[in-house]
Design a protein around this motif. Structure first.
Motif, PDB file in Angstrom:
ATOM      1  N   UNK A   1       1.664  -6.135  -6.487  1.00 41.80           N
ATOM      2  CA  UNK A   1       0.558  -6.015  -5.533  1.00 41.80           C
ATOM      3  C   UNK A   1      -0.727  -6.196  -6.334  1.00 41.80           C
ATOM      4  N   UNK A   2      -1.798  -6.567  -5.667  1.00 44.35           N
ATOM      5  CA  UNK A   2      -3.024  -6.852  -6.425  1.00 44.35           C
ATOM      6  C   UNK A   2      -3.816  -5.578  -6.721  1.00 44.35           C
ATOM      7  N   UNK A   3      -4.616  -5.645  -7.782  1.00 41.02           N
ATOM      8  CA  UNK A   3      -5.517  -4.553  -8.104  1.00 41.02           C
ATOM      9  C   UNK A   3      -5.091  -3.774  -9.326  1.00 41.02           C
ATOM     10  N   UNK A   4      -5.899  -2.747  -9.629  1.00 46.44           N
ATOM     11  CA  UNK A   4      -5.622  -1.888 -10.783  1.00 46.44           C
ATOM     12  C   UNK A   4      -6.110  -0.489 -10.450  1.00 46.44           C
TER      13      UNK A   4
ATOM     14  N   UNK B   1      -9.353  -8.761  -5.448  1.00 44.81           N
ATOM     15  CA  UNK B   1     -10.021  -9.594  -4.460  1.00 44.81           C
ATOM     16  C   UNK B   1     -10.035  -8.834  -3.136  1.00 44.81           C
ATOM     17  N   UNK B   2     -11.109  -8.044  -2.966  1.00 39.73           N
ATOM     18  CA  UNK B   2     -11.203  -7.204  -1.769  1.00 39.73           C
ATOM     19  C   UNK B   2     -11.197  -8.044  -0.494  1.00 39.73           C
ATOM     20  N   UNK B   3     -11.909  -9.184  -0.541  1.00 39.09           N
ATOM     21  CA  UNK B   3     -11.989 -10.013   0.664  1.00 39.09           C
ATOM     22  C   UNK B   3     -10.610 -10.473   1.122  1.00 39.09           C
ATOM     23  N   UNK B   4      -9.768 -10.834   0.150  1.00 47.85           N
ATOM     24  CA  UNK B   4      -8.418 -11.276   0.512  1.00 47.85           C
ATOM     25  C   UNK B   4      -7.646 -10.124   1.148  1.00 47.85           C
ATOM     26  N   UNK B   5      -7.773  -8.919   0.583  1.00 50.26           N
ATOM     27  CA  UNK B   5      -7.082  -7.761   1.160  1.00 50.26           C
ATOM     28  C   UNK B   5      -7.506  -7.538   2.606  1.00 50.26           C
ATOM     29  N   UNK B   6      -8.822  -7.627   2.835  1.00 52.67           N
ATOM     30  CA  UNK B   6      -9.339  -7.353   4.179  1.00 52.67           C
ATOM     31  C   UNK B   6      -8.962  -8.479   5.140  1.00 52.67           C
ATOM     32  N   UNK B   7      -9.128  -9.736   4.670  1.00 50.72           N
ATOM     33  CA  UNK B   7      -8.830 -10.881   5.537  1.00 50.72           C
ATOM     34  C   UNK B   7      -7.365 -10.897   5.951  1.00 50.72           C
ATOM     35  N   UNK B   8      -6.508 -10.481   5.012  1.00 51.83           N
ATOM     36  CA  UNK B   8      -5.072 -10.552   5.298  1.00 51.83           C
ATOM     37  C   UNK B   8      -4.533  -9.221   5.812  1.00 51.83           C
TER      38      UNK B   8
ATOM     39  N   UNK C   1     -12.436   3.238  -0.120  1.00 54.38           N
ATOM     40  CA  UNK C   1     -11.561   4.375   0.254  1.00 54.38           C
ATOM     41  C   UNK C   1     -10.076   3.988   0.343  1.00 54.38           C
ATOM     42  N   UNK C   2      -9.685   2.936  -0.371  1.00 46.97           N
ATOM     43  CA  UNK C   2      -8.318   2.437  -0.235  1.00 46.97           C
ATOM     44  C   UNK C   2      -7.310   3.383  -0.905  1.00 46.97           C
ATOM     45  N   UNK C   3      -6.340   3.844  -0.132  1.00 47.74           N
ATOM     46  CA  UNK C   3      -5.314   4.766  -0.651  1.00 47.74           C
ATOM     47  C   UNK C   3      -3.967   4.075  -0.794  1.00 47.74           C
ATOM     48  N   UNK C   4      -3.832   2.906  -0.186  1.00 49.19           N
ATOM     49  CA  UNK C   4      -2.571   2.175  -0.274  1.00 49.19           C
ATOM     50  C   UNK C   4      -2.765   0.747   0.185  1.00 49.19           C
ATOM     51  N   UNK C   5      -1.987  -0.149  -0.391  1.00 54.70           N
ATOM     52  CA  UNK C   5      -2.067  -1.566  -0.010  1.00 54.70           C
ATOM     53  C   UNK C   5      -0.651  -2.125   0.126  1.00 54.70           C
ATOM     54  N   UNK C   6      -0.532  -3.205   0.859  1.00 53.35           N
ATOM     55  CA  UNK C   6       0.742  -3.934   0.893  1.00 53.35           C
ATOM     56  C   UNK C   6       0.560  -5.235   0.112  1.00 53.35           C
ATOM     57  N   UNK C   7       1.683  -5.790  -0.324  1.00 50.12           N
ATOM     58  CA  UNK C   7       1.650  -7.038  -1.072  1.00 50.12           C
ATOM     59  C   UNK C   7       1.513  -8.220  -0.139  1.00 50.12           C
ATOM     60  N   UNK C   8       1.554  -9.417  -0.726  1.00 45.14           N
ATOM     61  CA  UNK C   8       1.444 -10.625   0.096  1.00 45.14           C
ATOM     62  C   UNK C   8       2.573 -10.691   1.112  1.00 45.14           C
ATOM     63  N   UNK C   9       3.786 -10.360   0.662  1.00 49.98           N
ATOM     64  CA  UNK C   9       4.863 -10.174   1.627  1.00 49.98           C
ATOM     65  C   UNK C   9       4.797  -8.698   1.980  1.00 49.98           C
TER      66      UNK C   9
ATOM     67  N   UNK D   1       6.565  -6.366   2.907  1.00 44.25           N
ATOM     68  CA  UNK D   1       7.658  -5.408   2.704  1.00 44.25           C
ATOM     69  C   UNK D   1       7.483  -4.596   1.429  1.00 44.25           C
ATOM     70  N   UNK D   2       6.428  -4.873   0.655  1.00 43.89           N
ATOM     71  CA  UNK D   2       6.174  -4.088  -0.558  1.00 43.89           C
ATOM     72  C   UNK D   2       4.811  -3.422  -0.419  1.00 43.89           C
ATOM     73  N   UNK D   3       4.790  -2.121  -0.809  1.00 43.51           N
ATOM     74  CA  UNK D   3       3.536  -1.372  -0.696  1.00 43.51           C
ATOM     75  C   UNK D   3       3.354  -0.464  -1.897  1.00 43.51           C
ATOM     76  N   UNK D   4       2.093  -0.206  -2.213  1.00 40.83           N
ATOM     77  CA  UNK D   4       1.740   0.720  -3.293  1.00 40.83           C
ATOM     78  C   UNK D   4       0.779   1.753  -2.728  1.00 40.83           C
ATOM     79  N   UNK D   5       1.070   3.029  -2.960  1.00 44.75           N
ATOM     80  CA  UNK D   5       0.182   4.091  -2.481  1.00 44.75           C
ATOM     81  C   UNK D   5       0.100   5.209  -3.499  1.00 44.75           C
ATOM     82  N   UNK D   6      -1.091   5.784  -3.689  1.00 42.38           N
ATOM     83  CA  UNK D   6      -1.231   6.896  -4.623  1.00 42.38           C
ATOM     84  C   UNK D   6      -0.733   8.216  -4.034  1.00 42.38           C
ATOM     85  N   UNK D   7      -0.978   8.527  -2.754  1.00 40.86           N
ATOM     86  CA  UNK D   7      -0.467   9.796  -2.209  1.00 40.86           C
ATOM     87  C   UNK D   7       1.060   9.836  -2.205  1.00 40.86           C
ATOM     88  N   UNK D   8       1.577  11.061  -2.214  1.00 42.64           N
ATOM     89  CA  UNK D   8       3.021  11.288  -2.357  1.00 42.64           C
ATOM     90  C   UNK D   8       3.678  11.641  -1.020  1.00 42.64           C
TER      91      UNK D   8
END
Lengths: 80, 228
Positions: free
Chosen positions: B98-101, B151-158, B184-192, B194-201
């Protein structure tokens, strides 16, 4: 020939550095007239290469693939 | 569906995730990261929280470069649900799945506290039980959770922001942002998706005795019986 690459990894301009900010506060509390602090990580990597140019290229590849995270980091490489 | 919950040396939320999945009657097992065949054979994977490789270099950096991550990428390509939680999210970012750091929290402290998350998209297995705008309570526990996108714009656009940190009114304010994450992003999904990354448990909000079981709605993404 064995070279030593000194890799310095810093946060990119614009990426906030809370650790540095805290250190700066502490320095000011101790009476130092400090305008700003930036933190950096330094890695010294020893390896063989044909010449300095090759050593530099190799070290830069190490930065791109592991030592730095291009999203938030800049890096410099010094070969000796 | 059998879920492989990966254990790298230093992962420490793996058993909690298994327990939470079993509460949902989803078969799940802890799988050692060198046991690549079992990961390849699984129907889904979780990269759990903890401190893989002692957070050496950067949180998630070492685990992201282990051979098992190729198996994880294959699962993602096959369309299997793959979720990275906390250190697992850091690993997915470091591995460019997934994108970002993730950078250090603005507080420069380890923060372990409840967080409110607003559901921003339901076009992913992990929120299909929820509706856009729903607010769930799921705790955070991290020192490096400040999300910085490539690339925040890509995250928002998609429409790839999964959750945002919000206040009691459901607004994504600075005060509700626990770590300084961009937007305020706490989680994102990948380009496909079906994959997601989130900091909360979510596994720490999987039983009323824990104060919240809202996390079960996220983990329900692994419940094959609910899909389609």
């Amino acid at each position: 020939m064995t070279y030593e690459a000194v890799v310095r990894v810093t946060l990119k301009e614009g990426v906030l550095d809370p650790e540095a900010k805290t250190i700066g506060k502490s320095l000011r509390r101790l009476g130092f007239d400090v305008d700003g602090v930036r933190t950096a990580d330094e890695y010294v990597v020893e390896f063989d290469a044909a010449d300095e140019e090759e050593a530099r290229a190799e070290a830069e590849e190490m930065c791109e693939s592991l030592l730095a995270n291009p999203t938030i980091h800049d890096y410099t490489v010094e070969v000796r | 569906m059998t879920v492989a919950v990966l254990n790298f040396g230093g992962s420490n939320c793996d058993r909690d995730v298994v327990k939470a999945l079993r509460r949902l009657e989803v078969p799940a097992d802890v799988v050692w990261y060198k046991d690549e065949d079992r990961v390849a054979d699984a129907d889904a994977a979780v990269l759990p929280g903890g401190f893989s490789y002692g957070d050496y270099l950067r949180a998630g950096a070492m685990a992201a470069r282990t051979p098992v991550m190729d198996r994880v990428r294959e699962l993602v390509e096959e369309g299997a649900p793959v979720l990275g939680i906390c250190n697992g999210a850091q690993i997915l970012c470091e591995a460019d799945v997934v994108q970002g750091a993730y950078a250090q929290n603005l507080s420069a402290k380890f923060q372990c506290e409840p967080a409110r998350l607003r559901v921003e998209t339901t076009d992913t297995p992990f929120t299909r039980e929820l509706s856009e705008g729903d607010v769930i309570e799921v705790p955070i526990a991290h020192a490096e959770g400040r999300y910085v996108p490539d690339d925040l714009d890509a995250l928002l656009d998609e429409d790839r922001v999964l959750f945002r940190y919000v206040d009691e009114n459901g607004d994504a304010t600075d005060e509700a942002n626990p770590n300084g994450s961009v937007d305020n992003i706490a989680g994102v999904v990948g380009e496909s998706r079906n994959v997601a990354a989130m900091m909360p448990h979510p596994e720490r909000a999987s039983h009323p005795l824990l104060g919240s079981d809202d996390g079960l709605d996220v983990l329900a993404g692994f419940d094959a019986a609910d899909s389609e």
